[in-house]
Design a protein around this motif. Structure first.
Motif, short mmCIF file in Angstrom:
data_model
loop_
_atom_site.label_atom_id
_atom_site.label_comp_id
_atom_site.label_asym_id
_atom_site.label_seq_id
_atom_site.Cartn_x
_atom_site.Cartn_y
_atom_site.Cartn_z
N MET A 1 44.61 -47.89 -39.58
CA MET A 1 46.06 -48.15 -39.70
C MET A 1 46.66 -47.37 -40.88
O MET A 1 47.74 -46.80 -40.76
CB MET A 1 46.32 -49.65 -39.86
CG MET A 1 45.99 -50.47 -38.63
SD MET A 1 46.98 -50.04 -37.22
CE MET A 1 48.56 -50.63 -37.73
N VAL A 2 45.99 -47.37 -42.02
CA VAL A 2 46.49 -46.65 -43.19
C VAL A 2 46.53 -45.15 -42.90
O VAL A 2 47.52 -44.47 -43.21
CB VAL A 2 45.62 -46.96 -44.44
CG1 VAL A 2 45.93 -46.00 -45.57
CG2 VAL A 2 45.82 -48.40 -44.88
N THR A 3 45.50 -44.64 -42.28
CA THR A 3 45.46 -43.22 -41.94
C THR A 3 46.59 -42.87 -40.97
O THR A 3 47.29 -41.87 -41.13
CB THR A 3 44.10 -42.84 -41.33
OG1 THR A 3 43.07 -43.22 -42.24
CG2 THR A 3 44.01 -41.35 -41.06
N ALA A 4 46.80 -43.70 -39.95
CA ALA A 4 47.87 -43.46 -38.97
C ALA A 4 49.23 -43.52 -39.65
O ALA A 4 50.13 -42.73 -39.32
CB ALA A 4 47.78 -44.48 -37.84
N GLY B 1 51.87 -40.44 -39.73
CA GLY B 1 53.24 -40.63 -39.23
C GLY B 1 54.28 -40.28 -40.27
O GLY B 1 55.29 -39.63 -39.96
N MET B 2 54.06 -40.70 -41.51
CA MET B 2 55.01 -40.38 -42.59
C MET B 2 55.06 -38.87 -42.82
O MET B 2 56.13 -38.32 -43.05
CB MET B 2 54.61 -41.09 -43.89
CG MET B 2 54.94 -42.56 -43.89
SD MET B 2 54.76 -43.36 -45.49
CE MET B 2 53.05 -43.14 -45.84
N TYR B 3 53.92 -38.20 -42.74
CA TYR B 3 53.88 -36.76 -42.94
C TYR B 3 54.73 -36.04 -41.89
O TYR B 3 55.55 -35.19 -42.21
CB TYR B 3 52.43 -36.26 -42.90
CG TYR B 3 52.32 -34.77 -42.95
CD1 TYR B 3 52.44 -34.10 -44.16
CD2 TYR B 3 52.12 -34.02 -41.79
CE1 TYR B 3 52.35 -32.71 -44.21
CE2 TYR B 3 52.01 -32.64 -41.83
CZ TYR B 3 52.14 -31.99 -43.05
OH TYR B 3 52.05 -30.63 -43.10
N TYR B 4 54.54 -36.39 -40.62
CA TYR B 4 55.29 -35.72 -39.57
C TYR B 4 56.78 -36.06 -39.62
O TYR B 4 57.63 -35.21 -39.33
CB TYR B 4 54.70 -36.03 -38.19
CG TYR B 4 53.43 -35.23 -37.95
CD1 TYR B 4 53.47 -33.86 -37.82
CD2 TYR B 4 52.19 -35.86 -37.89
CE1 TYR B 4 52.32 -33.12 -37.62
CE2 TYR B 4 51.03 -35.14 -37.69
CZ TYR B 4 51.10 -33.77 -37.57
OH TYR B 4 49.95 -33.03 -37.39
N THR B 5 57.12 -37.28 -40.00
CA THR B 5 58.53 -37.64 -40.15
C THR B 5 59.16 -36.84 -41.28
O THR B 5 60.28 -36.33 -41.14
CB THR B 5 58.66 -39.15 -40.45
OG1 THR B 5 58.04 -39.89 -39.40
CG2 THR B 5 60.11 -39.57 -40.58
N LEU B 6 58.46 -36.72 -42.37
CA LEU B 6 58.96 -35.94 -43.50
C LEU B 6 59.13 -34.47 -43.12
O LEU B 6 60.14 -33.84 -43.47
CB LEU B 6 58.02 -36.07 -44.70
CG LEU B 6 58.42 -35.37 -45.98
CD1 LEU B 6 59.75 -35.90 -46.49
CD2 LEU B 6 57.34 -35.55 -47.04
N GLN B 7 58.18 -33.92 -42.39
CA GLN B 7 58.29 -32.53 -41.94
C GLN B 7 59.49 -32.33 -41.03
O GLN B 7 60.21 -31.33 -41.14
CB GLN B 7 57.00 -32.10 -41.22
CG GLN B 7 55.81 -31.96 -42.13
CD GLN B 7 56.02 -30.91 -43.21
OE1 GLN B 7 56.57 -29.85 -42.97
NE2 GLN B 7 55.59 -31.22 -44.41
#
Length: 140
Positions: free
Chosen positions: A26-29, A33-39
């Motif tokens: 869950m932490v990894t996911a 998700g935050m990385y792709y949203t930020l990108q």
């Protein structure tokens, strides 16, 4: 008691309960998700035109700065006048104590001047202009 092996190999056993494994996933996911949203947000911001300060905004800010400087100057002048009056009043009071004389007329005049200064308030006015913006702070 067996000494612990410091070698990690194919035969090394790691024991984790199911709850810990799910938490790690869950932490990894969440991070992915935050990385792709930020990108995606960064790409969207690159496509937008830069935010420009309009001439009206600049002039309003300059006008506000000028008024604040004038207001501060008025306050400093008022404080300097108050300081002069108080110095004079202290001098008169000190001489009255030394001589045993009274200078009620002069003290009353100084007190009147102090009251005038206290009642005089600098002109304060704030200019506020409402600008509608979207959730990301851009003008509509």
């Amino acid at each position: 008691m067996q000494p612990m092996s410091t070698k990690i190999s194919e035969n090394t056993n790691i024991q984790l309960d199911l709850k810990t494994v799910v938490a790690i996933i869950m932490v990894t996911a969440s991070f992915v998700g935050m990385y792709y949203t930020l990108q995606a947000d960064i790409e969207e911001a690159r496509k937008l035109p830069p935010i420009e300060v309009t001439r009206l905004e600049y002039e309003l800010k300059e006008e506000w700065n000028e008024k604040m400087i004038i207001q501060l100057k008025d306050q400093v002048e008022m404080l300097e006048q108050t300081q002069d009056i108080l110095k004079e009043e202290i001098g008169i009071t000190a001489s009255m104590i030394k001589d045993g004389t009274e200078a009620d007329g002069k003290l009353e005049e100084l007190n009147r001047q102090l009251e005038e200064l206290q009642n005089k308030k600098p002109n304060t006015r704030v200019i506020v202009k409402e600008v509608k913006v979207d959730k990301k702070g851009r003008k509509l």
